[in-house]
Design a protein around this motif. Structure first.
Motif, PDB file in Angstrom:
ATOM      1  N   ALA A   5     -11.339   6.718 -12.548  1.00  0.00           N
ATOM      2  CA  ALA A   5     -12.025   5.747 -11.701  1.00  0.00           C
ATOM      3  C   ALA A   5     -11.344   5.730 -10.333  1.00  0.00           C
ATOM      4  O   ALA A   5     -10.120   5.630 -10.244  1.00  0.00           O
ATOM      5  CB  ALA A   5     -11.974   4.358 -12.327  1.00  0.00           C
ATOM      6  N   ILE A   6     -12.134   5.856  -9.274  1.00  0.00           N
ATOM      7  CA  ILE A   6     -11.617   5.831  -7.907  1.00  0.00           C
ATOM      8  C   ILE A   6     -12.141   4.563  -7.236  1.00  0.00           C
ATOM      9  O   ILE A   6     -13.363   4.389  -7.095  1.00  0.00           O
ATOM     10  CB  ILE A   6     -12.061   7.062  -7.090  1.00  0.00           C
ATOM     11  CG1 ILE A   6     -11.863   8.360  -7.890  1.00  0.00           C
ATOM     12  CG2 ILE A   6     -11.320   7.103  -5.756  1.00  0.00           C
ATOM     13  CD1 ILE A   6     -10.433   8.761  -8.092  1.00  0.00           C
ATOM     14  N   VAL A   7     -11.229   3.689  -6.820  1.00  0.00           N
ATOM     15  CA  VAL A   7     -11.611   2.424  -6.194  1.00  0.00           C
ATOM     16  C   VAL A   7     -10.984   2.340  -4.802  1.00  0.00           C
ATOM     17  O   VAL A   7     -10.035   3.058  -4.489  1.00  0.00           O
ATOM     18  CB  VAL A   7     -11.163   1.209  -7.048  1.00  0.00           C
ATOM     19  CG1 VAL A   7     -11.719   1.302  -8.465  1.00  0.00           C
ATOM     20  CG2 VAL A   7      -9.638   1.103  -7.089  1.00  0.00           C
ATOM     21  N   SER A   8     -11.526   1.451  -3.971  1.00  0.00           N
ATOM     22  CA  SER A   8     -10.962   1.281  -2.636  1.00  0.00           C
ATOM     23  C   SER A   8     -11.371  -0.066  -2.060  1.00  0.00           C
ATOM     24  O   SER A   8     -12.329  -0.697  -2.518  1.00  0.00           O
ATOM     25  CB  SER A   8     -11.446   2.411  -1.711  1.00  0.00           C
ATOM     26  OG  SER A   8     -10.735   2.395  -0.477  1.00  0.00           O
ATOM     27  N   PHE A  33      -7.346   5.340  -9.707  1.00  0.00           N
ATOM     28  CA  PHE A  33      -6.702   5.640  -8.433  1.00  0.00           C
ATOM     29  C   PHE A  33      -7.300   4.705  -7.377  1.00  0.00           C
ATOM     30  O   PHE A  33      -8.518   4.506  -7.348  1.00  0.00           O
ATOM     31  CB  PHE A  33      -6.942   7.087  -7.998  1.00  0.00           C
ATOM     32  CG  PHE A  33      -6.315   8.136  -8.893  1.00  0.00           C
ATOM     33  CD1 PHE A  33      -5.479   7.802  -9.940  1.00  0.00           C
ATOM     34  CD2 PHE A  33      -6.569   9.485  -8.656  1.00  0.00           C
ATOM     35  CE1 PHE A  33      -4.904   8.778 -10.746  1.00  0.00           C
ATOM     36  CE2 PHE A  33      -6.007  10.473  -9.454  1.00  0.00           C
ATOM     37  CZ  PHE A  33      -5.168  10.124 -10.505  1.00  0.00           C
ATOM     38  N   CYS A  34      -6.447   4.157  -6.515  1.00  0.00           N
ATOM     39  CA  CYS A  34      -6.895   3.219  -5.486  1.00  0.00           C
ATOM     40  C   CYS A  34      -6.618   3.791  -4.100  1.00  0.00           C
ATOM     41  O   CYS A  34      -5.513   4.276  -3.830  1.00  0.00           O
ATOM     42  CB  CYS A  34      -6.197   1.873  -5.650  1.00  0.00           C
ATOM     43  SG  CYS A  34      -6.651   0.647  -4.403  1.00  0.00           S
ATOM     44  N   LEU A  35      -7.613   3.701  -3.206  1.00  0.00           N
ATOM     45  CA  LEU A  35      -7.523   4.317  -1.884  1.00  0.00           C
ATOM     46  C   LEU A  35      -7.188   3.327  -0.781  1.00  0.00           C
ATOM     47  O   LEU A  35      -7.507   3.563   0.394  1.00  0.00           O
ATOM     48  CB  LEU A  35      -8.841   5.047  -1.554  1.00  0.00           C
ATOM     49  CG  LEU A  35      -9.327   6.029  -2.618  1.00  0.00           C
ATOM     50  CD1 LEU A  35     -10.507   6.838  -2.098  1.00  0.00           C
ATOM     51  CD2 LEU A  35      -8.206   6.931  -3.091  1.00  0.00           C
ATOM     52  N   GLY A  36      -6.552   2.231  -1.126  1.00  0.00           N
ATOM     53  CA  GLY A  36      -5.995   1.365  -0.104  1.00  0.00           C
ATOM     54  C   GLY A  36      -6.834   0.165   0.283  1.00  0.00           C
ATOM     55  O   GLY A  36      -7.906  -0.079  -0.254  1.00  0.00           O
ATOM     56  N   ASP A  37      -6.309  -0.593   1.255  1.00  0.00           N
ATOM     57  CA  ASP A  37      -6.848  -1.883   1.671  1.00  0.00           C
ATOM     58  C   ASP A  37      -6.974  -2.823   0.481  1.00  0.00           C
ATOM     59  O   ASP A  37      -8.037  -3.366   0.174  1.00  0.00           O
ATOM     60  CB  ASP A  37      -8.181  -1.731   2.407  1.00  0.00           C
ATOM     61  CG  ASP A  37      -7.978  -1.444   3.899  1.00  0.00           C
ATOM     62  OD1 ASP A  37      -6.827  -1.223   4.316  1.00  0.00           O
ATOM     63  OD2 ASP A  37      -8.972  -1.450   4.646  1.00  0.00           O
ATOM     64  N   GLN A  58      -2.334   5.698  -9.234  1.00  0.00           N
ATOM     65  CA  GLN A  58      -2.037   6.165  -7.886  1.00  0.00           C
ATOM     66  C   GLN A  58      -2.644   5.187  -6.879  1.00  0.00           C
ATOM     67  O   GLN A  58      -3.771   4.717  -7.077  1.00  0.00           O
ATOM     68  CB  GLN A  58      -2.620   7.558  -7.630  1.00  0.00           C
ATOM     69  CG  GLN A  58      -2.092   8.658  -8.542  1.00  0.00           C
ATOM     70  CD  GLN A  58      -0.657   9.029  -8.233  1.00  0.00           C
ATOM     71  OE1 GLN A  58      -0.144   8.754  -7.141  1.00  0.00           O
ATOM     72  NE2 GLN A  58      -0.003   9.685  -9.177  1.00  0.00           N
ATOM     73  N   VAL A  59      -1.902   4.893  -5.814  1.00  0.00           N
ATOM     74  CA  VAL A  59      -2.390   4.011  -4.753  1.00  0.00           C
ATOM     75  C   VAL A  59      -1.977   4.621  -3.415  1.00  0.00           C
ATOM     76  O   VAL A  59      -0.808   4.992  -3.232  1.00  0.00           O
ATOM     77  CB  VAL A  59      -1.800   2.589  -4.863  1.00  0.00           C
ATOM     78  CG1 VAL A  59      -2.424   1.658  -3.819  1.00  0.00           C
ATOM     79  CG2 VAL A  59      -1.988   2.017  -6.266  1.00  0.00           C
ATOM     80  N   VAL A  60      -2.935   4.755  -2.488  1.00  0.00           N
ATOM     81  CA  VAL A  60      -2.594   5.209  -1.143  1.00  0.00           C
ATOM     82  C   VAL A  60      -2.717   4.041  -0.166  1.00  0.00           C
ATOM     83  O   VAL A  60      -3.350   3.023  -0.459  1.00  0.00           O
ATOM     84  CB  VAL A  60      -3.466   6.405  -0.679  1.00  0.00           C
ATOM     85  CG1 VAL A  60      -3.305   7.576  -1.633  1.00  0.00           C
ATOM     86  CG2 VAL A  60      -4.921   6.012  -0.532  1.00  0.00           C
ATOM     87  N   ARG A  61      -2.114   4.187   1.000  1.00  0.00           N
ATOM     88  CA  ARG A  61      -2.011   3.103   1.977  1.00  0.00           C
ATOM     89  C   ARG A  61      -3.259   3.000   2.842  1.00  0.00           C
ATOM     90  O   ARG A  61      -3.739   3.997   3.371  1.00  0.00           O
ATOM     91  CB  ARG A  61      -0.788   3.340   2.862  1.00  0.00           C
ATOM     92  CG  ARG A  61      -0.486   2.224   3.843  1.00  0.00           C
ATOM     93  CD  ARG A  61       0.812   2.512   4.599  1.00  0.00           C
ATOM     94  NE  ARG A  61       0.680   3.600   5.555  1.00  0.00           N
ATOM     95  CZ  ARG A  61       1.154   4.838   5.394  1.00  0.00           C
ATOM     96  NH1 ARG A  61       1.778   5.165   4.277  1.00  0.00           N
ATOM     97  NH2 ARG A  61       0.995   5.742   6.330  1.00  0.00           N
TER      98      ARG A  61
END
Length: 249
Positions: A5-8, A33-37, A58-61
């Motif tokens: 699952a890709i969330v943001s 995985f989380c794409l930030g904010d 995984q989490v990106v900024r």
């Protein structure tokens, strides 16, 4: 077959985040995985950050994560920062810029906004050269080369495009969607190997949630720019467009 699952762009909207997490669980998905904010705009930055840390592999900024962590001159950021406390702010400030992995023989890269910067905004209608540049290596990691598939958030508009044999997709926003007022995320499926002959799939999911409950939470919390936040989550229309419409009228 891997299923991720890709969330943001949760933006402190715990009502929407819980609805998405429930939907993810109902589908038997174990990896997120989380794409930030994670933060910004919404009333529950603490709960969202803590829940992301519990559930996301995984989490990106994102740009809001960075701004809230370092900016002390704007109420939109300081209101969030005061609630989060220093340990969570350090966590946000030190999130990685990107995440890259292989699936079904494709190189997949996830960023918040673009390979250039968390502030470099790319819309689905931008010039094709600007969109193709999304496959470039991150500015400080040229050794990574081009990606085959790039997923990102930031613009809160869910879409998928094929460009020069590559795939660009935006997962939309969990807590602040600006296309339709329903939470958005993606499911990425593929084989955990380098066999290009293996199937790969990107599925878009829209999750209704109790918007009026979130309105009540935001009102009770007294978030900055409250009216703009409420109009965005109710209508799915970006506040900049709302302000422009008022001026024109």
């Amino acid at each position: 077959m891997e299923r991720i699952a890709i969330v943001s762009d949760i933006h402190g909207n715990m009502t929407a985040w819980e609805a998405v997490l429930n939907d993810i669980r109902s589908r038997g998905l174990k990896r997120i995985f989380c794409l930030g904010d994670l933060v910004g705009k919404g009333p529950d930055p603490v709960q969202v950050v803590d829940r992301v840390r519990e559930t996301c592999e995984q989490v990106v900024r994102g740009n809001w994560d960075e701004l809230v962590a370092v900016n002390r001159d704007n109420e939109n950021f300081t209101w969030q920062a005061d609630k989060l406390g220093q340990e969570r702010l350090d966590y946000l400030a030190n999130l990685p810029f990107s995440h890259q992995f292989e699936l079904s023989g494709r190189t997949i890269r996830l960023v918040h906004a673009s390979p250039q910067s968390v502030y470099h905004r790319v819309q689905p209608w931008d010039d094709v050269d600007k969109r193709i540049a999304m496959f470039d290596a991150p500015a400080n990691e040229a050794e990574l080369g081009q990606a085959d598939i790039v997923g990102y958030g930031d613009v809160h508009n869910a879409y998928l495009q094929h460009l020069n044999g590559k795939v660009l997709f935006n997962v939309g926003s969990v807590g602040n969607p600006l296309d339709i007022p329903q939470a958005s995320y993606c499911i990425l499926e593929g084989a955990s190997n380098r066999d290009i002959n293996q199937a790969i799939n990107i599925q878009f999911v829209r999750v209704p949630y109790d918007i009026e409950q979130e309105v009540q939470v935001a009102e009770q919390a007294g978030v900055p720019a409250l009216e703009l936040y409420i109009r965005e989550i109710r209508t799915g229309v970006y506040r900049g467009l709302q302000e422009k419409s008022v001026i024109e009228e």
